[in-house]
Design an enzyme around this catalytic site. Structure first.
Site, PDB file in Angstrom:
ATOM      1  N   CYS A 166      11.209  15.740 -10.296  1.00 57.60           N
ATOM      2  CA  CYS A 166      11.797  14.545  -9.696  1.00 57.60           C
ATOM      3  C   CYS A 166      11.952  14.684  -8.187  1.00 57.60           C
ATOM      4  CB  CYS A 166      13.187  14.305 -10.284  1.00 57.60           C
ATOM      5  SG  CYS A 166      13.114  13.681 -11.931  1.00 57.60           S
ATOM      6  N   CYS A 176       4.664  10.157 -16.766  1.00 60.90           N
ATOM      7  CA  CYS A 176       5.472   9.660 -15.650  1.00 60.90           C
ATOM      8  C   CYS A 176       4.497   8.924 -14.722  1.00 60.90           C
ATOM      9  CB  CYS A 176       6.161  10.831 -14.955  1.00 60.90           C
ATOM     10  SG  CYS A 176       7.188  10.317 -13.585  1.00 60.90           S
ATOM     11  N   CYS A 201       6.230   4.875  -0.784  1.00 60.86           N
ATOM     12  CA  CYS A 201       7.360   3.998  -1.136  1.00 60.86           C
ATOM     13  C   CYS A 201       8.015   3.519   0.153  1.00 60.86           C
ATOM     14  CB  CYS A 201       8.375   4.763  -1.977  1.00 60.86           C
ATOM     15  SG  CYS A 201       9.734   3.736  -2.568  1.00 60.86           S
ATOM     16  N   GLU A 219       0.036   9.871  -7.919  1.00 61.44           N
ATOM     17  CA  GLU A 219       0.284  11.024  -8.774  1.00 61.44           C
ATOM     18  C   GLU A 219       0.892  10.591 -10.106  1.00 61.44           C
ATOM     19  OE1 GLU A 219       0.981  13.973  -4.997  1.00 61.44           O
ATOM     20  OE2 GLU A 219       2.493  13.911  -6.544  1.00 61.44           O
ATOM     21  N   CYS A 229      14.030  12.109  -1.001  1.00 62.04           N
ATOM     22  CA  CYS A 229      12.810  11.953  -1.796  1.00 62.04           C
ATOM     23  C   CYS A 229      11.556  12.162  -0.952  1.00 62.04           C
ATOM     24  CB  CYS A 229      12.828  10.553  -2.416  1.00 62.04           C
ATOM     25  SG  CYS A 229      11.289  10.112  -3.205  1.00 62.04           S
ATOM     26  N   CYS A 250      14.677   6.494   0.491  1.00 62.09           N
ATOM     27  CA  CYS A 250      15.767   7.377   0.033  1.00 62.09           C
ATOM     28  C   CYS A 250      15.594   8.738   0.717  1.00 62.09           C
ATOM     29  CB  CYS A 250      15.732   7.533  -1.487  1.00 62.09           C
ATOM     30  SG  CYS A 250      15.777   5.963  -2.359  1.00 62.09           S
TER      31      CYS A 250
HETATM   32 FE1  SF4 Z   1      11.123   5.341  -3.415  1.00 64.72          FE
HETATM   33 FE2  SF4 Z   1      11.733   7.908  -3.659  1.00 64.72          FE
HETATM   34 FE3  SF4 Z   1      13.672   6.108  -3.395  1.00 64.72          FE
HETATM   35 FE4  SF4 Z   1      12.223   6.244  -5.688  1.00 64.72          FE
HETATM   36  S1  SF4 Z   1      13.638   7.809  -4.874  1.00 64.72           S
HETATM   37  S2  SF4 Z   1      12.798   4.377  -4.544  1.00 64.72           S
HETATM   38  S3  SF4 Z   1      10.204   6.798  -4.856  1.00 64.72           S
HETATM   39  S4  SF4 Z   1      12.123   6.601  -1.849  1.00 64.72           S
END
Ligand code: SF4
Length: 339
Positions: free
Chosen positions: A329, A104, A111, A91, A118, A115
């Site tokens: 975000c 962006c 990923c 994306e 996210c 986190c």
């Molecule tokens: Fe990965 Fe999301 Fe952490 Fe960014 S915020 S490093 S995209 S898990």
């Protein structure tokens, strides 16, 4: 699978051209067509002979691909989805703001950093983007020729895909490439320490570090990376570089109600950042399913900002864009039409 040309340097393009019987200068022509004129097909490269273009198309893939979906937010933000491996997608978000058009950019599909807040992290990891996949996002959005800035803040941790991200940045910032000033590019990282050092030494682009909490244990509860590379070590590294000139460092701080938004956190953040010329961006959290925290209310964010400002830390509340199309975000990979 054919080799992709997008992302190659002029010297590599020359080799690729000579390999299929073209003259060495075809390498320079290819770079000019791809990076300066930004065409998306071999047919458009009209100063290369018809036979030459056919030979290129037989042997190589240019590396461009159309978006498979486009969503437009009520605030003008646009989210593009590009196919990745047949199963998952990439994306990219174009954010218009007065005379700026910021892209962006995603650096990975999914990923692996995990986190907790996210949506990209929650979908798991599907793979690293090649330099061609990264540059295609610049070439294949409708606003390609209007883009003024790029932020590596889309899906993925860019410093977990260092070589491809750096190669794409080299194309963006070289005279033979897009010829963008490094000041137009910001790389956002949660702090992959060894590659952060390489990046600071190997590029002149701006850097944004996702901090989100000044206390080690609390940060670790949201961001597993803290256990491998503590924020204090990231700060020590950053303090050894000069950010008083053209290059900037900023810190992203997403605000969760009752978790990281009180005076104690503001004061600890000021202490952590002491000695570093920087700015803090406060980001409103966007609620996601099965996550215990709510966004901090705006007056709480304003009080936090003011407390930092009073102690000499430049701090702004970042306007939220594209929430209605899941482009804001932390929401990338949150919702596709095919879900
Ligand atoms: Fe990965 Fe999301 Fe952490 Fe960014 S915020 S490093 S995209 S898990």
């Amino acid at each position: 699978m054919k080799q992709k040309l997008l992302g190659m340097s002029p010297a590599e393009l020359k080799e690729a051209a000579v390999r299929i019987g073209l003259k060495p200068y075809a390498g320079k022509q290819l770079a000019e067509w791809m990076y300066v004129r930004r065409v998306r097909s071999f047919e458009a490269m009209t100063n290369i002979s018809k036979e030459g273009r056919a030979a290129l198309a037989d042997s190589y893939d240019l590396g461009t691909s159309d978006p498979v979906e486009v969503h437009v937010s009520s605030d003008g933000t646009k989210k593009y989805l590009f196919g990745f491996d047949g199963k998952s997608s990439i994306e990219s978000v174009v954010i218009p703001d007065e005379d700026r058009r910021t892209l962006c950019v995603s650096s990975q599909s999914g990923c692996r950093m995990g986190c907790k807040f996210c949506m990209t992290g929650r979908q798991g990891f599907h793979g690293n983007l090649s330099a061609a996949d990264i540059l295609n996002q610049f070439l294949s959005v409708e606003e390609s020729h209007e883009l003024t800035n790029a932020v590596f803040m889309g899906m993925g941790e860019p410093l977990d895909n260092y070589d491809n991200v750096l190669r794409a940045i080299e194309v963006l910032t070289s005279d033979w490439g897009f010829a963008w000033s490094p000041k137009r590019v910001t790389l956002s990282t949660i702090g992959v320490l060894p590659n952060l050092k390489r990046f600071l030494d190997g590029s002149r682009c701006h850097i944004a570090v996702s901090l989100h909490n000044p206390f080690a244990e609390e940060r670790a509860s949201m961001m597993p990376v803290q256990k491998a590379w503590p924020a204090s070590e990231i700060l020590d590294l950053l303090r050894s570089y000069d950010f008083s000139g053209q290059r900037r460092v900023s810190f992203e701080y997403t605000m969760f109600a009752g978790f990281n938004d009180d005076k104690v956190h503001a004061d600890a953040l000021v202490r952590l950042l002491r000695g570093l010329e920087c700015r803090v961006n406060l980001i409103r959290f966007h609620r996601i399913p099965d996550f215990p925290y709510d966004p901090s209310p705006l007056p709480v964010m304003e009080a936090f900002r003011d407390r930092l400002s009073r102690q000499g830390v430049t701090c702004t509340i970042r306007a939220s864009r594209g929430e209605d199309i899941f482009a804001a975000c932390g929401l990338l990979a949150g919702k596709h039409d095919k879900d």
